[in-house]
Design an enzyme around this catalytic site. Structure first.
Site, mmCIF file in Angstrom:
data_model
loop_
_atom_site.group_PDB
_atom_site.id
_atom_site.type_symbol
_atom_site.label_atom_id
_atom_site.label_comp_id
_atom_site.label_asym_id
_atom_site.label_seq_id
_atom_site.Cartn_x
_atom_site.Cartn_y
_atom_site.Cartn_z
ATOM 1 N N SER A 576 0.851 -1.189 0.000
ATOM 2 C CA SER A 576 0.000 0.000 0.000
ATOM 3 C C SER A 576 0.884 1.235 0.000
ATOM 4 C CB SER A 576 -0.883 -0.002 1.251
ATOM 5 O OG SER A 576 -1.459 1.274 1.445
ATOM 6 N N TYR A 589 -2.421 -0.352 10.689
ATOM 7 C CA TYR A 589 -2.440 -0.701 9.268
ATOM 8 C C TYR A 589 -1.143 -0.282 8.577
ATOM 9 C CZ TYR A 589 -3.885 -0.572 4.357
ATOM 10 O OH TYR A 589 -3.948 -0.751 3.004
#
Ligand SMILES: [Zn+2]
Length: 699
Positions: A576, A589
């Protein structure tokens, strides 16, 4: 599927009601599909059917006789109307005037297009003269196991007359071609009452005055052979059992260990895909006393032979004292010996104009007590090769039970394998796709990016195993992809990437399905959002479990397989933007995503010496089709930006440097690049697919 053992008779499936309104070509199609629907009648792609039909000539308006016959490369079971070639009968008869004799029979194939009726683009097959010269309007040529068992017996002529009397004749082995067509014609002229003929080492011809009569004769004759074997072949299969059968789970476990190692040893020229078959017919053979001697004889029917090579490789494995380690250690030498034997066969049999030697590796690997493994350039070919060898097993079972089984003579086998017409067919095949023969496993395969990735890889010819925890989505994705690319190319496994056992068993299923692994796309994920002071330990651990530990577990399993397979490997992580760029309110995250990226770098370093490449794709804000971007996370992000959830896509687009939305297909394209040979010299890299974000520039 019907049991292919002798025993069950063939049913007469002809339905007068259905056939009533059909034209003759439609009846031919109907009969062909009925015959091809049962592998005991003919193998995939094997056999031919034809009908002579009176038609109006488009040029002269006259009524002329036209031969409708299965065209080149077709399969009677699945053929459609456009699969038949159509030829003027008078022109086919005129060919006899220019035939120069058996040494020149191959040149007759070049004249067939001159006989084409009505500009039909379907190429006529080599078998066309066999159908044209039988003086009956409807002709079936089949490869039934029970008939080939007679045809491959040492005394096949005697057996044919014993079983069928004068009704069915017999012709000695002759490679299919123009000359055999003339033989058939002569046979029919000399035996006007015969209903068909057995071709030695090959198959059956039958005929009739109507489509229905031809069909019913074919079924009746095969059933008579089946019935005869039922009464005559009553001893134990293949002379009796000399080795134990392992339990189903043990058979699968052995196959999973053998397949990637074999695959690595035979995939130097082209990547291959495997198929495992432990059906009863196979087990009867691989546990019998006759396994080695019969396997060494090779197959009989030329169709069986072309698909399964000169002979199978019997793997050195003793099911009475199973020691797969020993077997694995012996495989390199066993495979090298097979290749040397194949090269010697090529040298012995080659002719001045023979094409160069093709892949010398075995197609069929027989494992005593375990089953049969086949390898070919793609899954469908590997599966069909296995089906062909099951046909060959049925033939050997019948022939060796009532007589002595005889394989095709070596030179005849060679002349078919390296037939110039066969070579021309191979040369006409389209170039393989960039990922043909490659096997990929995609975690999170039922989600947006996962499914788009599977689709992209399959577009390039890869076989894909979809791994996901969402059963419903998994099933839907598999159905969608198998409808688009064919059932052979896709499998699915339920896999929780945080469970060591689930990962191990999911990869095992992939090995059993396709025989190895080339590409791992680690993509399964989730996203959470919370201020650090509100991040519970459970939430922190959940991110770490799925994103960091999950990526570790699947990579470790892939690395183990890659190292056994010894054919390199390819890992692509879907990380990501947040693995590089810090983001407020999502520390768990972001940290887990950063762990993924660093894991990829470590693995790139470790894998390089084994040609294992590891790269990362960093998406950002791929909302469409995503299971992450639903529910809570979407609402949390919208709340963080103080906007409606519907405004998020536009928000992210405007935030990007290029002012573009990022879609699953965009990520899939980058994954395909990293998974393919286009990036063969790249490892340890990160490709951002985020429409531009200065924060995540790599440095
Ligand atoms: Zn044939």
């Amino acid at each position: 599927m019907l049991d292919k053992h002798q025993g069950a008779r063939l049913a007469n499936l002809w339905d007068d009601g259905k056939a009533a309104g059909m034209t003759e070509p439609e009846k031919l199609l109907y009969r062909s599909n009925l015959l091809g629907s049962d592998k005991r009648i003919t193998n995939y792609g094997g056999g031919n059917t034809s009908a002579e039909v009176m038609e109006k000539d488009p040029l002269t308006g006259e009524i002329v006789e036209v031969l409708w016959v299965k065209g080149s490369g077709g399969d009677v079971g699945t053929i459609k109307m456009d699969g038949f070639s159509t030829l003027y009968m008078d022109k086919l008869r005129a060919l006899k005037g220019i035939y120069r004799g058996v040494e020149f029979e191959d040149e007759m194939v070049g004249y067939l297009p001159h006989c084409t009726f009505n500009l039909n683009p379907r190429a006529a097959s080599i078998d066309t003269p066999l159908h044209a010269y039988v003086p009956k309007p409807h002709v079936d040529h089949m490869h039934p196991d029970a008939i080939i068992a007679i045809a491959a017996s040492k005394n096949s002529r005697e057996l044919t007359s014993k079983i069928f009397g004068d009704e069915i004749g017999w012709l000695p082995w002759k490679r299919p071609g123009y000359e055999l067509g003339l033989w058939l014609e002569k046979f029919c002229q000399e035996n006007p009452d015969a209903r068909g003929v057995v071709l030695e080492s090959h198959g059956l011809f039958t005929w009739g005055d109507t489509a229905k009569e031809a069909y019913e004769t074919t079924i009746e004759i095969i059933n008579r052979a089946i019935a005869w074997f039922e009464t005559e072949n009553t001893g134990p299969a293949f002379g009796g059992r000399s080795k134990p059968v392992l339990a189903a789970a043990d058979r699968a476990a052995i196959a999973k260990k053998l397949m990637p190692v074999i695959r690595g040893l035979i995939s130097a020229g082209e990547s291959k895909v495997g198929h495992f078959d432990d059906s009863q017919a196979v087990l009867d053979f691989v546990t019998s006393t006759s396994l080695e001697p019969l396997a060494a004889l090779g197959t009989s029917c030329p169709d069986h032979f072309l698909r399964t090579k000169i002979r199978p490789l019997v793997v050195d494995f003793d099911p009475a004292q199973p020691d797969v380690g020993n077997t694995l250690a012996g495989l390199p030498e066993a495979i090298a010996t097979y290749r040397a034997d194949y090269a010697a066969y090529y040298e012995r049999c080659k002719r001045a104009d023979s094409p160069a030697m093709r892949d010398p590796n075995a197609v069929v690997y027989l494992v005593p007590g375990v089953g049969m493994i086949t390898f070919a350039k793609d899954k469908a070919t590997a599966r069909i090769s296995a089906e062909f060898y099951v046909n060959a097993i049925n033939v050997m079972r019948g022939a060796s039970g009532v007589s002595t089984y005889v394989g095709l003579p070596e030179q005849e086998a060679f002349d078919i394998e390296y037939w110039l017409l066969e070579e021309a067919k191979l040369q006409r095949m389209p170039k393989p796709k960039s990922l043909a023969g490659r096997i990929a496993l995609v975690t999170g395969g039922a989600g947006g990016i996962g499914k788009a990735t599977a689709n992209r890889l399959m577009q390039e010819g890869a076989c894909v195993v979809l791994a996901d925890i969402d059963e419903t989505a998994l099933e839907a994705a598999q159905t969608e992809l198998s409808t688009r690319y064919g059932k052979d190319f896709v499998r699915s496994v339920n896999m929780n990437v945080t469970s060591e056992a689930a990962v191990e068993s999911g990869f095992g299923d992939a090995l059993l399905a396709f025989g190895g692994l080339d590409i791992l796309v680690s993509n399964a994920g989730l996203a959470t959002s919370a201020a650090v002071e509100d991040t519970t330990l459970a939430l922190w651990n959940k991110n770490m479990d799925i994103l960091a530990t999950g990526y570790f577990l699947v990579s470790r399993e892939a690395f183990r397989i890659f190292r056994n397979q010894k054919a390199g490997g390819n890992v692509v992580f879907v990380a990501s933007k947040n693995g590089l760029a810090a983001s407020p309110g999502a520390s768990a995250y972001c940290t887990a995503k950063a762990a993924e990226i660093h894991l990829a770098r470590c693995l790139a370093l470790e894998g390089a010496s084994a040609q294992i490449r590891v790269n990362v794709v960093n998406p950002d804000a791929v909302l469409r089709g995503s299971k992450i971007w639903t529910g809570e996370w979407k609402e949390q992000r919208a709340a963080a930006y103080k906007m409606d959830v519907d405004e998020l896509e536009a928000h992210y687009r405007e935030r990007s440097m290029l002012k573009l939305s990022v879609f699953p297909e965009d990520i899939a394209e980058a994954i395909y690049f990293l998974a393919s040979d286009m990036s063969a010299k790249s490892t340890g890299n990160i490709v951002n697919v985020d429409a531009g974000n200065a924060q995540s520039f790599t440095r």
